[in-house]
Scaffold this motif. Structure first.
Motif, PDB file in Angstrom:
ATOM      1  N   ARG A   1       0.818  -1.224   0.000  1.00 60.03           N
ATOM      2  CA  ARG A   1       0.000   0.000   0.000  1.00 60.03           C
ATOM      3  C   ARG A   1       0.852   1.274   0.000  1.00 60.03           C
ATOM      4  N   GLN A   2       2.177   1.108   0.206  1.00 59.37           N
ATOM      5  CA  GLN A   2       3.072   2.265   0.281  1.00 59.37           C
ATOM      6  C   GLN A   2       3.530   2.677  -1.122  1.00 59.37           C
ATOM      7  N   PRO A   3       3.604   3.975  -1.418  1.00 61.00           N
ATOM      8  CA  PRO A   3       4.067   4.435  -2.740  1.00 61.00           C
ATOM      9  C   PRO A   3       5.588   4.319  -2.874  1.00 61.00           C
ATOM     10  N   ASN A   4       6.067   4.258  -4.101  1.00 60.25           N
ATOM     11  CA  ASN A   4       7.492   4.246  -4.412  1.00 60.25           C
ATOM     12  C   ASN A   4       7.836   5.440  -5.289  1.00 60.25           C
TER      13      ASN A   4
ATOM     14  N   GLY B   1       6.777   5.344  -8.885  1.00 57.18           N
ATOM     15  CA  GLY B   1       5.362   5.118  -9.125  1.00 57.18           C
ATOM     16  C   GLY B   1       4.962   3.660  -9.335  1.00 57.18           C
ATOM     17  N   LYS B   2       5.936   2.731  -9.304  1.00 60.53           N
ATOM     18  CA  LYS B   2       5.619   1.322  -9.504  1.00 60.53           C
ATOM     19  C   LYS B   2       5.208   0.678  -8.178  1.00 60.53           C
ATOM     20  N   SER B   3       4.393  -0.369  -8.280  1.00 62.00           N
ATOM     21  CA  SER B   3       3.932  -1.075  -7.088  1.00 62.00           C
ATOM     22  C   SER B   3       4.996  -2.051  -6.597  1.00 62.00           C
ATOM     23  N   SER B   4       5.071  -2.186  -5.279  1.00 61.12           N
ATOM     24  CA  SER B   4       6.007  -3.173  -4.707  1.00 61.12           C
ATOM     25  C   SER B   4       5.585  -4.605  -4.995  1.00 61.12           C
TER      26      SER B   4
END
Length: 513
Positions: A355-358, A361-364
């Protein structure tokens, strides 16, 4: 089996004679049959002289007999080898005396019959002491006086050195280490699975083994296989009579069996116990006991058989070693990835990171995957393990943009990896130690694939999705169709997999090979 009796006794009379242990023994009178003729052994006559000649020739053969243990440790197998030789000679003296021949003054066998190679200096010295004590105990138990001048023979022929490779001089590379000429080879060489060899032995030694034994022992074979290969070479080139070695029971399967294939091609396996309990460095393991050489009769697991195949089965059974690989199935089965570090993340933490942003902009979700090992498939409920998996070619800079997962790897994995002997694992510390590049390529594009546990009492196959990360204790079959699932789950395939299996662990469970 060392030699036939000198003569077969006939007649009903008895006489007393002294045994080496000082006791009296009842034996028949000196009337004998040799070579189909009956004679009375009288000193000076032709029959007596011939029997005496045969006996002394046999003693000379025993005196020159050499038992080599090229991984002798503290000398247990050498102790047993010495005991076997002295028992054979002792019985020979009893038989000769019963034939009316003059007794010899002393035994011709002793510590000089034993050869050893051991890498550990302390163990090599302990082996020498073991042999000395063994000889003294045997002589004491059988009423023989201790030898004099010296009481203890020098045992430099129990050498402290490497049994496989030697480095003659700096910069000249490795060469194959020689073994002394011997009559038989016995021993319990070290076991070290193919996947562990590089880590335990180091890059330089691993690569030296691969170079010296290229074309003879596959790089993925267990370390014990090199002793089998060298013993076979001694049989073919140097007159070695036979060898008997303890091996991991996996020696009869996979890349290990390449060496046993050579045994049955160039000589024969004449005695084997395919699957026996053993204790190795304090751990309960399963082993195979394999004897090979120019012996005509074969015995498998205590029963006579016509011939023993390289997977340690009798020839009366189906010879599975002749089975050919199906081209259609090449590059379809793989071992799961090997983490080599604490990439593990509890499920609740992993879901929070998702749920945390990087920064980019890509998902973990691209690098956080549900992780499964063997127990997750065999237990009633998976354990909700996740791993940080940066794949095959992700650079450190790219990995760092997945902030939470990368921070975990920096803290939990990097410190131990920077001291790793494996250069690739040391320099690419943010990625798995063995990242399963072949497996990932095999399942690429599939919406699902099949997985089975490497070692399990019951064989079962389950579907995994592309987001899962299978552990090295799992085998991946890169197929997503129901027909393959049906074939693999069938009774036919179960019988085949058990026939090809090696047995592993305290439970002696089959490994899927």
């Amino acid at each position: 089996r060392l030699a036939p009796p000198i003569a077969t006794k006939v007649g009903a009379g008895y006489e007393q004679f002294a045994r080496p242990d000082g006791q009296k023994h009842q034996e028949e009178s000196s009337v004998y049959r040799a070579a189909g003729r009956t004679f009375k052994a009288t000193p000076g006559d032709k029959a007596y002289q011939e029997a005496d000649r045969l006996f002394k020739a046999w003693l000379a053969e025993l005196a020159e007999f050499r038992v080599l243990d090229p991984a002798c440790g503290s000398g247990n197998f050498l102790f047993l080898g010495l005991n076997a030789l002295t028992v054979v000679e002792h019985q020979s003296h009893l038989d000769a005396a019963a034939c009316g021949l003059d007794r010899e003054a002393d035994l011709v066998t002793g510590p000089h019959n034993l050869l050893g190679i051991e890498l550990n200096e302390y163990a090599a010295e302990l082996a020498r002491v073991t042999v000395w004590i063994g000889e003294l105990q045997w002589r004491l138990a059988h009423g023989l006086e201790f030898k004099q001048n010296p009481v203890l023979e020098p045992l430099e022929h129990i050498e402290c050195r490497d049994a496989l490779i030697a480095f003659p001089a700096a910069g000249q590379g490795a060469v194959e280490a020689p073994w002394p000429k011997a009559s038989v080879v016995i021993g319990n060489p070290p076991f070290l699975g193919g996947s562990k060899k590089r880590r335990e032995l180091g890059d330089a030694y691993f690569e030296a083994l691969d170079t010296v034994f290229t074309g003879r022992v596959p790089g993925g074979a267990d370390l014990v296989c090199y002793w089998f290969d060298k013993a076979l070479k001694q049989i073919v080139e140097s007159g070695l009579g036979a060898a008997g070695l303890v091996a991991t029971q996996a020696v009869r399967a996979g890349s290990n069996r390449v060496v046993l294939d050579a045994l049955v091609r160039d000589t024969s396996i004449f005695s084997a116990w395919s699957d026996e309990p053993w204790v190795n460095d304090g751990a309960a393991v399963r082993v195979s006991l394999v004897s090979f050489g120019a012996v005509e009769e074969s015995e498998l697991n205590g029963q006579p058989v016509k011939r023993i195949t390289s997977d340690l089965r009798g020839l009366a059974e189906v010879n599975l070693t002749t089975a050919k690989r199906l081209e259609e199935n090449l590059s379809r089965a793989f071992k799961g990835a090997e983490k080599s570090g604490d990439f593990d993340v509890p499920g609740d933490i992993a879901r929070n990171w998702l749920r945390q942003p990087n920064p980019h902009g890509k998902s973990s979700a691209e690098v956080l995957r549900p992780w499964f090992n063997g127990s997750d498939l065999t237990d009633s409920r998976p354990k909700d393990h996740w791993v940080v998996d940066f794949g095959v070619r992700t650079t450190k800079e790219e990995a760092a943009l997945f902030e939470k997962p990368f921070a975990h790897v920096v803290t939990a994995v990097k410190p131990s990896r920077l001291s790793n002997d494996d250069r690739g694992r040391r320099e690419n510390w943010w990625r798995f130690g063995r990242n399963g590049a072949d497996m990932r390529a095999g399942v690429a594009g599939l919406s699902r694939y099949l997985v089975t546990v490497r070692t399990a009492k019951h064989r079962a196959f389950v579907w995994f999705g592309p987001a899962c990360s299978p552990d090295s204790r799992l085998f991946v079959i890169a197929s997503g169709d129901d027909t393959t699932f049906g074939v693999l789950s069938s009774r036919i395939h179960e019988v085949w997999s058990l026939a090809m299996a090696s047995m592993h662990g305290v439970g002696n469970d089959p490994t899927y090979n």
